[in-house]
Scaffold this active site. Sequence first.
Site, mmCIF file in Angstrom:
data_model
loop_
_atom_site.group_PDB
_atom_site.id
_atom_site.type_symbol
_atom_site.label_atom_id
_atom_site.label_comp_id
_atom_site.label_asym_id
_atom_site.label_seq_id
_atom_site.Cartn_x
_atom_site.Cartn_y
_atom_site.Cartn_z
ATOM 1 N N ASP A 194 -57.984 -84.907 -2.330
ATOM 2 C CA ASP A 194 -58.413 -86.288 -1.964
ATOM 3 C C ASP A 194 -57.829 -87.047 -0.673
ATOM 4 O O ASP A 194 -56.191 -86.625 -0.900
ATOM 5 C CB ASP A 194 -58.480 -87.117 -3.119
ATOM 6 C CG ASP A 194 -59.143 -88.704 -2.947
ATOM 7 O OD1 ASP A 194 -59.808 -89.143 -3.461
ATOM 8 O OD2 ASP A 194 -58.913 -89.180 -1.595
ATOM 9 N N ILE A 195 -58.026 -87.239 0.105
ATOM 10 C CA ILE A 195 -57.669 -87.687 1.772
ATOM 11 C C ILE A 195 -56.813 -89.186 0.837
ATOM 12 O O ILE A 195 -55.749 -89.281 2.019
ATOM 13 C CB ILE A 195 -58.419 -87.833 2.900
ATOM 14 C CG1 ILE A 195 -59.083 -88.782 2.168
ATOM 15 C CG2 ILE A 195 -58.936 -86.677 3.439
ATOM 16 C CD1 ILE A 195 -60.205 -89.150 3.843
ATOM 17 N N ASN A 197 -68.065 -92.327 -10.729
ATOM 18 C CA ASN A 197 -67.256 -93.061 -10.569
ATOM 19 C C ASN A 197 -68.652 -93.258 -10.006
ATOM 20 O O ASN A 197 -69.938 -92.263 -9.083
ATOM 21 C CB ASN A 197 -67.027 -94.010 -9.381
ATOM 22 C CG ASN A 197 -65.747 -93.681 -9.422
ATOM 23 O OD1 ASN A 197 -65.193 -94.021 -11.036
ATOM 24 N ND2 ASN A 197 -64.769 -93.388 -9.208
ATOM 25 N N VAL A 251 -68.579 -92.129 -2.391
ATOM 26 C CA VAL A 251 -69.523 -91.357 -1.139
ATOM 27 C C VAL A 251 -70.506 -90.832 -2.251
ATOM 28 O O VAL A 251 -70.338 -90.625 -3.766
ATOM 29 C CB VAL A 251 -68.536 -90.494 -0.722
ATOM 30 C CG1 VAL A 251 -69.482 -89.119 -0.124
ATOM 31 C CG2 VAL A 251 -67.109 -90.784 0.036
ATOM 32 N N HIS A 255 -69.075 -86.309 -7.323
ATOM 33 C CA HIS A 255 -67.665 -85.947 -7.305
ATOM 34 C C HIS A 255 -66.990 -86.063 -7.937
ATOM 35 O O HIS A 255 -66.857 -87.461 -8.877
ATOM 36 C CB HIS A 255 -67.064 -86.241 -5.450
ATOM 37 C CG HIS A 255 -67.308 -87.809 -5.873
ATOM 38 N ND1 HIS A 255 -68.330 -88.021 -4.690
ATOM 39 C CD2 HIS A 255 -65.489 -88.530 -5.562
ATOM 40 C CE1 HIS A 255 -67.933 -89.904 -4.874
ATOM 41 N NE2 HIS A 255 -65.968 -89.914 -5.124
ATOM 42 N N HIS A 263 -63.643 -86.874 -9.958
ATOM 43 C CA HIS A 263 -61.950 -86.448 -9.196
ATOM 44 C C HIS A 263 -60.980 -85.798 -10.697
ATOM 45 O O HIS A 263 -61.512 -86.159 -11.763
ATOM 46 C CB HIS A 263 -61.542 -88.173 -9.456
ATOM 47 C CG HIS A 263 -62.652 -89.143 -8.551
ATOM 48 N ND1 HIS A 263 -61.592 -89.236 -7.167
ATOM 49 C CD2 HIS A 263 -63.602 -89.962 -8.640
ATOM 50 C CE1 HIS A 263 -62.424 -89.669 -6.166
ATOM 51 N NE2 HIS A 263 -63.367 -90.287 -7.595
#
Lengths: 114, 114
Positions: B30-31, B87, B96, B100, B102
């Site tokens: 993750d950025i 989420n 986004v 995805h 996490h």
Amino acid sequence: MGDTIFGKIIRREIPADIVYEDEEVLAFKDIAPQAPIHILIIPKKEIPTANDIQEEDAPLIGKLFIVAKKLAKEFGVDESGYRLVINCNKDAGQAVYHLHLHLLGGRKFTWPPG
Amino acid sequence: MGDTIFGKIIRREIPADIVYEDEEVLAFKDIAPQAPIHILIIPKKEIPTANDIQEEDAPLIGKLFIVAKKLAKEFGVDESGYRLVINCNKDAGQAVYHLHLHLLGGRKFTWPPG
């Protein structure tokens, strides 16, 4: 089947507010809800933690999410949004060593997730 | 494939710190990490939200968790613990619209999860 509190719920040895059941999956309301909607979705198969998920369990684990999305719709939080959480081991606060997926909805959630 | 930032990462149109890849799944850091270990695990198939998971996607969704547990071990947080989060939609802060997972580890997590 393991002697966790969730094993006892599956075997109907202790009560729970069950909202979904099929051959492989059980879902019931969390007794300490952290949001207006807080449901636990568990495999009946005893998988203690996420570390114990085996390759052959992939369809079963995926099914937990099929059930989650159906329950999110049934409880009216599919469009507003919901958070899905699995805690593994101590740092994450895993409280019962029978894998469980938390479905939380009905309010806004902050970031980071705890 | 959808024009999300994650679609661009899959197609190598923008860079990412990729830590796992196979035919169906991609994982990268993750950025904006929220923990010492914070990895995103995504299906290459474009599934916008958890609401869009179809029955036939169950094995693929389960596979995200097979990859997660392997990465947790690889990054040394399998025993200490980790939190897995998906989420869905606005209340949960989905940023986004490409599903995805996490994977967060390397610190203690509080409850509720946000």
